[in-house]
Scaffold this motif. Structure first.
Motif, PDB file in Angstrom:
ATOM      1  N   ARG A 220     -21.503  19.515  41.259  1.00  0.00           N
ATOM      2  CA  ARG A 220     -21.922  18.203  41.748  1.00  0.00           C
ATOM      3  C   ARG A 220     -22.971  17.553  40.837  1.00  0.00           C
ATOM      4  O   ARG A 220     -23.619  16.586  41.215  1.00  0.00           O
ATOM      5  N   SER A 221     -23.112  18.118  39.648  1.00  0.00           N
ATOM      6  CA  SER A 221     -23.977  17.520  38.627  1.00  0.00           C
ATOM      7  C   SER A 221     -23.086  16.793  37.629  1.00  0.00           C
ATOM      8  O   SER A 221     -22.326  17.414  36.891  1.00  0.00           O
ATOM      9  N   LEU A 222     -23.157  15.478  37.617  1.00  0.00           N
ATOM     10  CA  LEU A 222     -22.261  14.664  36.800  1.00  0.00           C
ATOM     11  C   LEU A 222     -22.855  14.395  35.417  1.00  0.00           C
ATOM     12  O   LEU A 222     -24.066  14.236  35.268  1.00  0.00           O
ATOM     13  N   LEU A 223     -21.980  14.342  34.431  1.00  0.00           N
ATOM     14  CA  LEU A 223     -22.371  14.051  33.050  1.00  0.00           C
ATOM     15  C   LEU A 223     -21.704  12.756  32.615  1.00  0.00           C
ATOM     16  O   LEU A 223     -20.484  12.599  32.750  1.00  0.00           O
ATOM     17  N   ALA A 224     -22.505  11.831  32.080  1.00  0.00           N
ATOM     18  CA  ALA A 224     -21.975  10.526  31.672  1.00  0.00           C
ATOM     19  C   ALA A 224     -22.369  10.205  30.239  1.00  0.00           C
ATOM     20  O   ALA A 224     -23.473  10.524  29.787  1.00  0.00           O
ATOM     21  N   PHE A 225     -21.443   9.553  29.537  1.00  0.00           N
ATOM     22  CA  PHE A 225     -21.694   8.990  28.211  1.00  0.00           C
ATOM     23  C   PHE A 225     -21.625   7.473  28.328  1.00  0.00           C
ATOM     24  O   PHE A 225     -20.696   6.937  28.947  1.00  0.00           O
ATOM     25  N   VAL A 226     -22.568   6.773  27.720  1.00  0.00           N
ATOM     26  CA  VAL A 226     -22.481   5.321  27.594  1.00  0.00           C
ATOM     27  C   VAL A 226     -22.663   4.950  26.133  1.00  0.00           C
ATOM     28  O   VAL A 226     -23.534   5.472  25.441  1.00  0.00           O
ATOM     29  N   ASP A 227     -21.806   4.062  25.635  1.00  0.00           N
ATOM     30  CA  ASP A 227     -21.855   3.561  24.258  1.00  0.00           C
ATOM     31  C   ASP A 227     -21.448   4.617  23.231  1.00  0.00           C
ATOM     32  O   ASP A 227     -21.707   4.464  22.047  1.00  0.00           O
ATOM     33  N   HIS A 228     -20.832   5.687  23.680  1.00  0.00           N
ATOM     34  CA  HIS A 228     -20.179   6.687  22.836  1.00  0.00           C
ATOM     35  C   HIS A 228     -19.243   7.454  23.747  1.00  0.00           C
ATOM     36  O   HIS A 228     -19.288   7.275  24.969  1.00  0.00           O
ATOM     37  N   SER A 229     -18.387   8.309  23.196  1.00  0.00           N
ATOM     38  CA  SER A 229     -17.319   8.784  24.075  1.00  0.00           C
ATOM     39  C   SER A 229     -16.844  10.211  23.879  1.00  0.00           C
ATOM     40  O   SER A 229     -16.189  10.746  24.775  1.00  0.00           O
ATOM     41  N   VAL A 230     -17.135  10.837  22.772  1.00  0.00           N
ATOM     42  CA  VAL A 230     -16.550  12.146  22.481  1.00  0.00           C
ATOM     43  C   VAL A 230     -17.650  13.171  22.229  1.00  0.00           C
ATOM     44  O   VAL A 230     -18.517  12.946  21.372  1.00  0.00           O
ATOM     45  N   PRO A 231     -17.671  14.291  22.944  1.00  0.00           N
ATOM     46  CA  PRO A 231     -18.690  15.322  22.714  1.00  0.00           C
ATOM     47  C   PRO A 231     -18.705  15.775  21.253  1.00  0.00           C
ATOM     48  O   PRO A 231     -17.659  16.022  20.655  1.00  0.00           O
ATOM     49  N   GLY A 232     -19.913  15.819  20.692  1.00  0.00           N
ATOM     50  CA  GLY A 232     -20.070  16.257  19.312  1.00  0.00           C
ATOM     51  C   GLY A 232     -19.943  15.157  18.282  1.00  0.00           C
ATOM     52  O   GLY A 232     -20.191  15.388  17.097  1.00  0.00           O
ATOM     53  N   ALA A 233     -19.556  13.957  18.686  1.00  0.00           N
ATOM     54  CA  ALA A 233     -19.414  12.828  17.763  1.00  0.00           C
ATOM     55  C   ALA A 233     -20.548  11.843  18.012  1.00  0.00           C
ATOM     56  O   ALA A 233     -20.545  11.122  19.011  1.00  0.00           O
ATOM     57  N   ASN A 234     -21.527  11.850  17.142  1.00  0.00           N
ATOM     58  CA  ASN A 234     -22.721  10.993  17.257  1.00  0.00           C
ATOM     59  C   ASN A 234     -23.532  11.319  18.507  1.00  0.00           C
ATOM     60  O   ASN A 234     -24.150  10.454  19.106  1.00  0.00           O
ATOM     61  N   ASN A 235     -23.511  12.569  18.909  1.00  0.00           N
ATOM     62  CA  ASN A 235     -24.342  13.032  20.014  1.00  0.00           C
ATOM     63  C   ASN A 235     -24.537  14.535  19.876  1.00  0.00           C
ATOM     64  O   ASN A 235     -23.849  15.189  19.081  1.00  0.00           O
ATOM     65  N   ALA A 236     -25.484  15.072  20.637  1.00  0.00           N
ATOM     66  CA  ALA A 236     -25.826  16.492  20.519  1.00  0.00           C
ATOM     67  C   ALA A 236     -25.078  17.375  21.515  1.00  0.00           C
ATOM     68  O   ALA A 236     -25.352  18.567  21.614  1.00  0.00           O
ATOM     69  N   VAL A 237     -24.139  16.798  22.237  1.00  0.00           N
ATOM     70  CA  VAL A 237     -23.380  17.553  23.230  1.00  0.00           C
ATOM     71  C   VAL A 237     -22.358  18.437  22.524  1.00  0.00           C
ATOM     72  O   VAL A 237     -21.625  17.955  21.653  1.00  0.00           O
ATOM     73  N   PRO A 238     -22.286  19.721  22.862  1.00  0.00           N
ATOM     74  CA  PRO A 238     -21.325  20.619  22.199  1.00  0.00           C
ATOM     75  C   PRO A 238     -19.886  20.136  22.357  1.00  0.00           C
ATOM     76  O   PRO A 238     -19.495  19.640  23.415  1.00  0.00           O
ATOM     77  N   GLU A 239     -19.107  20.276  21.302  1.00  0.00           N
ATOM     78  CA  GLU A 239     -17.697  19.894  21.359  1.00  0.00           C
ATOM     79  C   GLU A 239     -16.996  20.658  22.473  1.00  0.00           C
ATOM     80  O   GLU A 239     -17.275  21.826  22.708  1.00  0.00           O
ATOM     81  N   GLY A 240     -16.094  19.988  23.155  1.00  0.00           N
ATOM     82  CA  GLY A 240     -15.337  20.629  24.218  1.00  0.00           C
ATOM     83  C   GLY A 240     -15.986  20.568  25.584  1.00  0.00           C
ATOM     84  O   GLY A 240     -15.385  20.981  26.576  1.00  0.00           O
ATOM     85  N   THR A 241     -17.225  20.041  25.672  1.00  0.00           N
ATOM     86  CA  THR A 241     -17.905  19.929  26.960  1.00  0.00           C
ATOM     87  C   THR A 241     -17.171  18.927  27.856  1.00  0.00           C
ATOM     88  O   THR A 241     -16.792  17.842  27.413  1.00  0.00           O
ATOM     89  N   ALA A 242     -16.960  19.302  29.113  1.00  0.00           N
ATOM     90  CA  ALA A 242     -16.297  18.402  30.061  1.00  0.00           C
ATOM     91  C   ALA A 242     -17.238  17.263  30.436  1.00  0.00           C
ATOM     92  O   ALA A 242     -18.407  17.489  30.750  1.00  0.00           O
ATOM     93  N   VAL A 243     -16.731  16.042  30.382  1.00  0.00           N
ATOM     94  CA  VAL A 243     -17.513  14.848  30.694  1.00  0.00           C
ATOM     95  C   VAL A 243     -16.916  14.178  31.927  1.00  0.00           C
ATOM     96  O   VAL A 243     -15.690  14.123  32.088  1.00  0.00           O
ATOM     97  N   ASP A 244     -17.758  13.668  32.793  1.00  0.00           N
ATOM     98  CA  ASP A 244     -17.287  13.023  34.022  1.00  0.00           C
ATOM     99  C   ASP A 244     -17.055  11.531  33.856  1.00  0.00           C
ATOM    100  O   ASP A 244     -16.086  10.981  34.388  1.00  0.00           O
ATOM    101  N   ILE A 245     -17.955  10.855  33.145  1.00  0.00           N
ATOM    102  CA  ILE A 245     -17.886   9.395  33.030  1.00  0.00           C
ATOM    103  C   ILE A 245     -18.071   8.987  31.575  1.00  0.00           C
ATOM    104  O   ILE A 245     -19.002   9.455  30.907  1.00  0.00           O
ATOM    105  N   VAL A 246     -17.183   8.133  31.075  1.00  0.00           N
ATOM    106  CA  VAL A 246     -17.327   7.545  29.742  1.00  0.00           C
ATOM    107  C   VAL A 246     -17.147   6.038  29.864  1.00  0.00           C
ATOM    108  O   VAL A 246     -16.127   5.559  30.371  1.00  0.00           O
ATOM    109  N   ILE A 247     -18.142   5.291  29.408  1.00  0.00           N
ATOM    110  CA  ILE A 247     -18.056   3.830  29.341  1.00  0.00           C
ATOM    111  C   ILE A 247     -18.487   3.437  27.935  1.00  0.00           C
ATOM    112  O   ILE A 247     -19.621   3.685  27.533  1.00  0.00           O
ATOM    113  N   ASP A 248     -17.575   2.821  27.166  1.00  0.00           N
ATOM    114  CA  ASP A 248     -17.847   2.612  25.737  1.00  0.00           C
ATOM    115  C   ASP A 248     -16.995   1.477  25.196  1.00  0.00           C
ATOM    116  O   ASP A 248     -15.963   1.123  25.769  1.00  0.00           O
ATOM    117  N   HIS A 249     -17.443   0.924  24.064  1.00  0.00           N
ATOM    118  CA  HIS A 249     -16.646  -0.110  23.399  1.00  0.00           C
ATOM    119  C   HIS A 249     -16.373   0.227  21.936  1.00  0.00           C
ATOM    120  O   HIS A 249     -15.755  -0.576  21.230  1.00  0.00           O
TER     121      HIS A 249
END
Length: 340
Positions: free
Chosen positions: A86-115
């Motif tokens: 029940r702990s949600l993970l969201a990305f805003v203004d980027h979208s893929v784990p490991g691409a321009n962020n420090a989140v490990p690749e393959g991490t499951a993401v709950d919400i992505v909002i990006d352009h």
């Protein structure tokens, strides 16, 4: 398109929300995170946090955080990787784990909002609009459709982000940006907008931009330049924004050595050139690069260059030769194509 009810339903299923910004977050990312946090609060999530990695060095970004009192925390992988159902993970203004962020690749993401352009965007809820001028535009739609009370802080943050991302509604703007601006305008604080638009500039930033001007070379309508080694990361996009306005120039690409990476920033007004594609094709095999048709950036590890010499002047000369050759090849230009 925005489906605020679907987003609210997902937020309502969570007990806490972690919003991760991209590296070195800008106003579009920060305002979008602030807005998503407000939506989460309205959905009943009391524990919310905004995490960032990298640095907030651009004077406008620092002013944004300080004047709007945006609460940020340094990135903590434990909050992202070892989270409950029940702990949600969201990305805003980027979208893929490991691409321009420090989140490990393959991490499951709950919400992505990006352009931003991206492939294989996966999450439980995805609103990925490459045609939008700003991610803040999308969040403004959610705020409006959810019927949230819009205070001056939130309205100012979103409106400034849209204005900054589109260079005052002149770059990559769509009808949605004007609609969002109209919605936000009456709630925003004009004095804060003015302060955010005219922050003080450090001497080091001015020096770096001056170096970019001095080191420029123009081939056809393409300007390439560098700032050498610098600690002023945000001087690169500022230099690119300025130099693309030079008479006869339609594309400007600036690079510099920052710590153990080569950073690039590109701007273009040439309809024949997608500067995001150019940077990705030129450097995607050795680093991460990309963006939009009009603006893009990239980061390349120094790698073997760092071990080749301890002389900064020599290192800059080597990097300039390699970066320039790759860019000219991708742009299908040669030194004989003319220019200064």
């Amino acid at each position: 398109m925005a489906d605020v009810h679907e987003l609210q339903s997902l937020l309502g299923s969570g007990e806490e929300l972690t919003i991760v910004c991209h590296n070195n977050p800008d106003p579009d990312c920060l305002a979008s995170a602030l807005a998503l946090g407000r939506l989460a609060a309205a959905a009943g999530i009391d524990e919310r946090r905004i995490l960032y990695s990298g640095e907030i060095t651009h004077q406008q970004n620092r002013a944004f955080v300080n004047l709007l009192d945006v609460e940020l925390k340094p990135f903590d992988p434990e909050l992202v990787v070892d989270r409950s159902e029940r702990s949600l993970l969201a990305f805003v203004d980027h979208s893929v784990p490991g691409a321009n962020n420090a989140v490990p690749e393959g991490t499951a993401v709950d919400i992505v909002i990006d352009h931003h352009p991206a492939e294989d965007v996966q999450a439980r809820y995805v609103d990925h609009r490459e045609g939008a001028g700003a991610t803040a535009t999308i969040l403004a739609e959610y705020v409006r459709d959810a019927g949230l009370d819009v205070d001056a802080t939130l309205a100012t943050a979103l409106l400034f982000a849209i204005r900054r991302e589109t260079l005052g509604f002149l770059r990559g703007v769509t009808a949605a940006e004007y609609e969002a601006g109209g919605f936000l305008h009456g709630h925003a604080n004009d004095d804060l907008l003015a302060k955010l638009s005219t922050p003080s500039v450090s001497g080091a930033t001015v020096d770096a931009i001056a170096d970019a001007i001095d080191n420029r070379s123009v081939t056809g309508s393409v300007l390439l330049t560098h700032v050498g080694r610098t600690s002023e990361r945000d001087a690169l996009p500022q230099a690119a924004d300025y130099l693309v306005t030079l008479e006869g120039v339609q594309t400007a690409i600036v690079f510099g050595i920052i710590e153990d990476t080569i950073q690039l920033s590109g701007r273009s007004t040439d309809a024949r050139i997608n500067v995001g594609t150019v940077l990705n094709e030129a450097f995607g095999d050795v680093g991460s690069a990309g963006g939009h048709r009009e603006m893009a950036g990239g980061e390349i590890p120094l790698g073997i260059f760092a071990d080749y010499t301890s002389d900064d002047d020599q290192l800059v000369a080597i990097v300039e030769q390699v970066v320039r050759a790759r860019l000219l090849a991708e742009l299908k230009l040669s030194e004989e194509d003319g220019g200064e």
